[in-house]
Design a protein around this motif. Structure first.
Motif, PDB file in Angstrom:
ATOM      1  N   ILE A  59      35.079  74.897   3.465  1.00  0.00           N
ATOM      2  CA  ILE A  59      34.303  75.999   2.918  1.00  0.00           C
ATOM      3  C   ILE A  59      33.149  75.403   2.122  1.00  0.00           C
ATOM      4  N   ASP A  60      32.064  76.131   2.074  1.00  0.00           N
ATOM      5  CA  ASP A  60      30.924  75.736   1.253  1.00  0.00           C
ATOM      6  C   ASP A  60      31.006  76.549  -0.030  1.00  0.00           C
ATOM      7  N   ARG A  61      31.214  75.853  -1.151  1.00  0.00           N
ATOM      8  CA  ARG A  61      31.399  76.530  -2.431  1.00  0.00           C
ATOM      9  C   ARG A  61      30.104  76.632  -3.230  1.00  0.00           C
ATOM     10  N   GLY A  62      28.977  76.392  -2.591  1.00  0.00           N
ATOM     11  CA  GLY A  62      27.708  76.448  -3.310  1.00  0.00           C
ATOM     12  C   GLY A  62      27.356  75.104  -3.890  1.00  0.00           C
ATOM     13  N   GLU A  63      28.190  74.596  -4.786  1.00  0.00           N
ATOM     14  CA  GLU A  63      27.943  73.277  -5.398  1.00  0.00           C
ATOM     15  C   GLU A  63      28.397  72.143  -4.498  1.00  0.00           C
ATOM     16  N   GLY A  64      29.012  72.477  -3.394  1.00  0.00           N
ATOM     17  CA  GLY A  64      29.463  71.463  -2.447  1.00  0.00           C
ATOM     18  C   GLY A  64      30.532  72.020  -1.531  1.00  0.00           C
ATOM     19  N   GLU A  65      30.877  71.224  -0.548  1.00  0.00           N
ATOM     20  CA  GLU A  65      31.885  71.640   0.417  1.00  0.00           C
ATOM     21  C   GLU A  65      33.276  71.208  -0.043  1.00  0.00           C
ATOM     22  N   ALA A  66      34.259  71.999   0.354  1.00  0.00           N
ATOM     23  CA  ALA A  66      35.657  71.656   0.093  1.00  0.00           C
ATOM     24  C   ALA A  66      36.381  71.601   1.433  1.00  0.00           C
ATOM     25  N   THR A  67      36.863  70.423   1.777  1.00  0.00           N
ATOM     26  CA  THR A  67      37.641  70.234   3.008  1.00  0.00           C
ATOM     27  C   THR A  67      39.091  70.546   2.704  1.00  0.00           C
ATOM     28  N   PHE A  68      39.715  71.362   3.553  1.00  0.00           N
ATOM     29  CA  PHE A  68      41.117  71.679   3.289  1.00  0.00           C
ATOM     30  C   PHE A  68      42.038  71.434   4.467  1.00  0.00           C
ATOM     31  N   TYR A  69      41.520  70.853   5.563  1.00  0.00           N
ATOM     32  CA  TYR A  69      42.402  70.558   6.685  1.00  0.00           C
ATOM     33  C   TYR A  69      41.721  69.573   7.618  1.00  0.00           C
ATOM     34  N   PHE A  70      42.500  68.628   8.135  1.00  0.00           N
ATOM     35  CA  PHE A  70      42.057  67.724   9.192  1.00  0.00           C
ATOM     36  C   PHE A  70      42.977  67.901  10.389  1.00  0.00           C
ATOM     37  N   ALA A  71      42.406  67.861  11.580  1.00  0.00           N
ATOM     38  CA  ALA A  71      43.186  67.872  12.817  1.00  0.00           C
ATOM     39  C   ALA A  71      42.733  66.680  13.646  1.00  0.00           C
ATOM     40  N   PHE A  72      43.693  66.018  14.274  1.00  0.00           N
ATOM     41  CA  PHE A  72      43.436  64.771  14.976  1.00  0.00           C
ATOM     42  C   PHE A  72      43.770  64.911  16.457  1.00  0.00           C
ATOM     43  N   GLU A  73      43.545  63.821  17.202  1.00  0.00           N
ATOM     44  CA  GLU A  73      43.888  63.824  18.616  1.00  0.00           C
ATOM     45  C   GLU A  73      45.322  64.315  18.820  1.00  0.00           C
ATOM     46  N   GLN A  74      45.474  65.127  19.855  1.00  0.00           N
ATOM     47  CA  GLN A  74      46.765  65.689  20.257  1.00  0.00           C
ATOM     48  C   GLN A  74      47.258  66.784  19.314  1.00  0.00           C
TER      49      GLN A  74
END
Length: 188
Positions: A59-74
């Motif tokens: 999400i873009d919180r205005g002051e910066g982005e917040a990553t809350f999930y990564f998905a990988f191969e498979q």
């Protein structure tokens, strides 16, 4: 495709015809590093399986982005809440490197559900697994230290995590990049 078939068959045995029906509904799509797969505000029309690459939810919180999930191969990935409800997405999906995805549309998933209880069962189990991952993530944010969260992410994906920019990892575990550098120095 054999890996996907094995995942499905671990849930419920599919006939060759049932799996071939699924295969007939798939398409492949490619995204370049940094490209947005699903923009915030759009309706997610696809569920994806990652053949190659890494996808993040943020999400873009205005002051910066917040990553809350990564998905990988498979991994399977989507903006699941938007996909299931067919309502606008509250966040974005982005390819963190050149990424190859196999996708199926919402309409085709609904068609499979209508054809056989087996597909409904597969959908239910995969969504239950996604829910458990989300609950584990929430618990981690509340109960574990940033160092423990980093160590868990590293243990789950020791090689792949090296391909993710540190600013996204820091955001994911809820700290600044500088604090992540200090944690990494202590560990290594």
């Amino acid at each position: 495709m054999e890996k996907i078939k094995n995942i499905f068959n671990s849930i419920i045995e599919l006939s060759d015809n049932e799996f071939n029906d699924y295969l007939s509904k798939l398409s492949t799509t490619e995204y370049k590093k940094g490209e947005i797969i699903t923009p915030k505000g759009s309706i997610e029309n696809y569920a994806y399986y990652i053949q190659k690459g890494i996808v993040r939810r943020f999400i873009d919180r205005g002051e910066g982005e917040a990553t809350f999930y990564f998905a990988f191969e498979q991994d399977f990935v989507s903006a699941y809440d938007s996909f299931i409800t067919q309502t606008p997405c509250r966040y974005s999906l982005q390819a963190l490197e050149n990424t190859s995805l196999i996708r199926i549309s919402w309409d085709d998933v609904q068609d499979l559900y209508k054809k056989s209880y087996k597909w409904e069962r597969i959908g239910r189990i995969l969504n239950e697994q996604a829910y458990i991952e989300r609950a584990d993530r929430e618990f981690s944010l509340l109960a574990k230290s940033p160092q423990e969260r980093y160590e868990n992410l590293f243990q789950q994906n020791p090689e792949v995590i090296k391909r993710i920019p540190l600013k996204y990892i820091a955001s994911y575990i809820g700290i600044t990049p500088q604090a992540l550098s200090r944690i990494r120095k202590r560990i290594f």
